[in-house]
Design a protein around this motif. Structure first.
Motif, PDB file in Angstrom:
ATOM      1  N   GLY A 116       0.684  -0.833   0.563  1.00 34.47           N
ATOM      2  CA  GLY A 116      -0.152  -0.213  -0.248  1.00 34.47           C
ATOM      3  C   GLY A 116       0.633   1.137   0.289  1.00 34.47           C
ATOM      4  N   LEU A 117       2.111   1.191  -0.218  1.00 38.84           N
ATOM      5  CA  LEU A 117       3.122   2.014  -0.389  1.00 38.84           C
ATOM      6  C   LEU A 117       3.401   2.432  -1.827  1.00 38.84           C
ATOM      7  N   ASP A 118       3.686   4.071  -1.637  1.00 41.25           N
ATOM      8  CA  ASP A 118       3.615   4.055  -3.488  1.00 41.25           C
ATOM      9  C   ASP A 118       5.058   3.603  -2.819  1.00 41.25           C
ATOM     10  N   HIS A 119       4.777   3.224  -5.152  1.00 37.84           N
ATOM     11  CA  HIS A 119       6.397   2.134  -5.360  1.00 37.84           C
ATOM     12  C   HIS A 119       6.457   1.985  -6.731  1.00 37.84           C
ATOM     13  N   ASP A 120       7.226   1.297  -7.150  1.00 37.64           N
ATOM     14  CA  ASP A 120       7.509   1.774  -8.898  1.00 37.64           C
ATOM     15  C   ASP A 120       7.134   0.008  -9.220  1.00 37.64           C
ATOM     16  N   ALA A 121       7.594   0.372 -11.298  1.00 44.32           N
ATOM     17  CA  ALA A 121       7.516  -0.811 -11.352  1.00 44.32           C
ATOM     18  C   ALA A 121       7.443  -2.331 -10.861  1.00 44.32           C
ATOM     19  N   THR A 122       8.346  -2.133 -10.313  1.00 40.91           N
ATOM     20  CA  THR A 122       8.447  -3.232  -9.725  1.00 40.91           C
ATOM     21  C   THR A 122       7.077  -4.143  -7.960  1.00 40.91           C
ATOM     22  N   LEU A 154       3.228   7.718 -10.459  1.00 38.41           N
ATOM     23  CA  LEU A 154       2.078   6.583 -10.118  1.00 38.41           C
ATOM     24  C   LEU A 154       0.525   7.213  -9.289  1.00 38.41           C
ATOM     25  N   HIS A 155       0.484   8.382  -8.918  1.00 42.70           N
ATOM     26  CA  HIS A 155      -0.872   8.865  -8.665  1.00 42.70           C
ATOM     27  C   HIS A 155      -1.467   9.515  -9.651  1.00 42.70           C
ATOM     28  N   ARG A 156      -1.077  10.254 -10.341  1.00 37.30           N
ATOM     29  CA  ARG A 156      -1.476  10.855 -11.611  1.00 37.30           C
ATOM     30  C   ARG A 156      -1.997   9.507 -12.478  1.00 37.30           C
ATOM     31  N   ARG A 157      -1.005   8.244 -12.491  1.00 39.83           N
ATOM     32  CA  ARG A 157      -0.971   6.921 -13.228  1.00 39.83           C
ATOM     33  C   ARG A 157      -2.251   6.658 -12.737  1.00 39.83           C
ATOM     34  N   LEU A 158      -2.901   6.196 -11.499  1.00 37.61           N
ATOM     35  CA  LEU A 158      -4.425   5.847 -10.864  1.00 37.61           C
ATOM     36  C   LEU A 158      -5.138   6.134 -11.472  1.00 37.61           C
TER      37      LEU A 158
END
Length: 296
Positions: A190-196, A209-213
């Motif tokens: 649930g943390l901010d994360h990258d592609a991995t 990330l937040h823009r893409r969500l």
């Protein structure tokens, strides 16, 4: 609950709504289409895990039968008081897809829409009906299975030896899916994360990330906006209603022949009224709200 196993499904009675959300998130990560149901304060208990599912991009469906509140409120009385909670209940910036049926037929149809939207966009979807609709008894014709369109989540296609990045999106901003147990090891948080899938506090990553969500839902906005557009051709007043109250509103517009008297007029019997109701049953329909709003 007793019919689901007869149709090949699994039913689990959890101890509370917090555990219920955790169960459907876990089952979805294992590849199942999942849903849970609650009412009022139970929906409040689900908010933290709803946010987790939104951040982790886990498709699932939550049915909330709205009742009076706050707190225990009126357990068997009607209300539409959870609309704002459906949109803003969990903290932070996040997308929200909420459908509100007004009949038994629409409960059936919008439930299918909810699962399709969840699977397509990898996000939780909420079906919010008021108590009157939930306790309604109506006849409906169930279409044959071959006439029902069911969407399956987009699957990752990996070559031998290729690493799976669970949050690397395609051009549609939605990452391809692999289920736990299918051979790939990946991290969910649930943390901010990258592609991995592992946590990342880098500011450029957080913004992306937040823009893409949000953008992955906005990109499919035309598929999501469902309206019943009734008598909007020459309306001066637009009546917007949803759920059980939309049935009364539609009846009122019909009985008045599309005209309501707001104030005495010398040039006619009254002001022409119309009804706009989200959602209708045609996802391919051109969005009606902007068109109706320009005239009314």
């Amino acid at each position: 609950s007793w019919r689901l196993p007869k149709l090949g499904g699994k039913f689990i009675q959890m101890e509370d709504e917090i555990a219920s959300m955790g169960a459907i998130i876990g089952a979805s990560l294992a590849g199942a289409k999942t849903m849970t149901a609650t009412s009022g304060p139970g929906f409040s208990l689900m908010q933290e895990n709803l946010g987790y599912a939104m951040m982790a991009e886990v498709p699932c469906v939550v049915i909330n039968v709205m009742r009076g509140g706050p707190s225990t409120g009126n357990p068997t009385g009607p209300s539409q008081s959870d609309v704002l909670q459906s949109r803003w209940g969990t903290h932070g910036d996040h997308p929200a897809i909420v459908l509100t049926p007004n009949s038994i037929r629409e409960v059936f149809e919008t439930t299918i829409h909810c699962f399709n939207f969840a699977e397509k966009m990898r996000t939780p979807v909420i079906l919010a009906m008021d108590e009157i609709v939930a306790h309604m008894r109506e006849k409906m014709v169930i279409p044959p299975p071959e006439d029902i369109v069911l969407f399956q989540r987009k699957r990752a296609q990996l070559a031998e030896g290729q690493t799976y990045f669970p949050y690397a999106p395609d051009e549609d901003l939605i990452p391809p899916w692999m289920s736990y147990g299918e051979g790939a090891r990946f991290h969910v948080t649930g943390l901010d994360h990258d592609a991995t899938g592992f946590p990342s506090g880098a500011t450029d990553n957080q913004e992306a990330l937040h823009r893409r969500l949000v953008d992955k839902v906005e990109l499919h906005r035309d598929d999501l906006i469902l309206f019943e557009d009734h008598r909007t051709e020459d309306a001066e007043v637009l009546v917007v209603a949803y759920g059980s109250t939309s049935r009364s509103a539609k009846r009122a517009v019909e009985e008045m022949g599309g005209a309501i008297s707001l104030e005495p007029r010398a040039d006619g019997p009254g002001t022409t009224a119309t009804l706009l109701r989200p959602p209708a049953r045609a996802p391919e329909q051109e969005p009606a709200a902007p068109r109706a709003g320009e005239r009314a």
